[in-house]
Write a protein that holds these residues in place. Sequence first.
Motif, PDB file in Angstrom:
ATOM      1  N   GLN A   1      11.761  -0.776  -7.568  1.00  0.00           N
ATOM      2  CA  GLN A   1      12.306  -2.103  -7.293  1.00  0.00           C
ATOM      3  C   GLN A   1      13.823  -2.120  -7.447  1.00  0.00           C
ATOM      4  O   GLN A   1      14.524  -2.833  -6.722  1.00  0.00           O
ATOM      5  CB  GLN A   1      11.661  -3.151  -8.221  1.00  0.00           C
ATOM      6  CG  GLN A   1      10.259  -3.539  -7.820  1.00  0.00           C
ATOM      7  CD  GLN A   1      10.198  -4.078  -6.395  1.00  0.00           C
ATOM      8  OE1 GLN A   1       9.746  -3.408  -5.475  1.00  0.00           O
ATOM      9  NE2 GLN A   1      10.660  -5.309  -6.199  1.00  0.00           N
TER      10      GLN A   1
ATOM     11  N   GLN B   1       9.632  -1.215  -0.777  1.00  0.00           N
ATOM     12  CA  GLN B   1       9.069  -2.336  -1.524  1.00  0.00           C
ATOM     13  C   GLN B   1       7.803  -1.924  -2.265  1.00  0.00           C
ATOM     14  O   GLN B   1       7.136  -0.955  -1.893  1.00  0.00           O
ATOM     15  CB  GLN B   1       8.774  -3.499  -0.580  1.00  0.00           C
ATOM     16  CG  GLN B   1       8.780  -4.852  -1.244  1.00  0.00           C
ATOM     17  CD  GLN B   1       8.776  -5.985  -0.227  1.00  0.00           C
ATOM     18  OE1 GLN B   1       8.654  -5.749   0.958  1.00  0.00           O
ATOM     19  NE2 GLN B   1       8.919  -7.203  -0.687  1.00  0.00           N
ATOM     20  N   TRP B   2       7.444  -2.694  -3.302  1.00  0.00           N
ATOM     21  CA  TRP B   2       6.292  -2.333  -4.134  1.00  0.00           C
ATOM     22  C   TRP B   2       4.986  -2.365  -3.342  1.00  0.00           C
ATOM     23  O   TRP B   2       4.028  -1.657  -3.696  1.00  0.00           O
ATOM     24  CB  TRP B   2       6.207  -3.267  -5.344  1.00  0.00           C
ATOM     25  CG  TRP B   2       5.906  -4.701  -5.005  1.00  0.00           C
ATOM     26  CD1 TRP B   2       6.807  -5.682  -4.732  1.00  0.00           C
ATOM     27  CD2 TRP B   2       4.616  -5.294  -4.890  1.00  0.00           C
ATOM     28  NE1 TRP B   2       6.164  -6.860  -4.455  1.00  0.00           N
ATOM     29  CE2 TRP B   2       4.807  -6.656  -4.548  1.00  0.00           C
ATOM     30  CE3 TRP B   2       3.313  -4.822  -5.050  1.00  0.00           C
ATOM     31  CZ2 TRP B   2       3.752  -7.539  -4.357  1.00  0.00           C
ATOM     32  CZ3 TRP B   2       2.252  -5.694  -4.852  1.00  0.00           C
ATOM     33  CH2 TRP B   2       2.475  -7.040  -4.508  1.00  0.00           C
TER      34      TRP B   2
END
Length: 256
Positions: free
Chosen positions: A90, A226-227
Amino acid sequence: LLQKFAIFGIFAIGYNILFGLTGYLSFGHAAFLGVGSYTAVWSFKLLTMNVLPAVVLSVLVSAVFALLIGYISLRRSGIYFSILTLAFAQMSYNLAYSVLTPITNGETGLQLARNDPRILDRMAGITVGQGIPSTDLFGMSLIGWSGFYFCAVLLILSFYIAMRITRSPFGLMLKAVKSNQNRLKYTGVNTRSYALTAFVISGCYAGLAGALLAVTDPLAGADRMQWTASGEVVLMTILGGAGTLLGPVMGAGIIK
């Protein structure tokens, strides 16, 4: 769609080396996917549209990045390791949108331009025609089916390397780390070095997948870091069967 099967199959195979064999659950592997994509696009902009330098550089840069993150994250295990990897991913995602905008081009994403330097192409006397050039392999365009064949060959090669790793003495040590790390430590084995090596190898696979995403579509954006992208590869590996050889590839196919 077939290109995505091949590319994310490579991503899942690499992730399985860390999670399936060693038992370390990483929630931040998308960071290496993004780093691989950015490196490949910069290779296309600065060096050449030939995909080989882009692929090699992406794997090397991702390996260095994985070494740095793994060295810090592997000081902890279990859920603490997972949270650390998620935090680094992140952090990378947010940096790509803010401080590193000159390198990543922020929200717009890193794209090719007709007036990019492409030093090696100019030295070889390769001229740019009308519009933005496409990726190639020694003159053969990799847009369409030829791009899929290139990804498929690398998928087969990646699968073979993963198979050799799994069946080697090193792979046996990774399984031992997953089975009982404390017992290994009591016998004098440095388990952290094995886990770090597995982390770096896994990061290389992710970097290769990121490079192939840029090869088939020369664009790199922070959304690949992105996660949710990290969560996808976890689902692929678990759905196909963590620790198996063919399972992650099948899981990637089902998810995609």
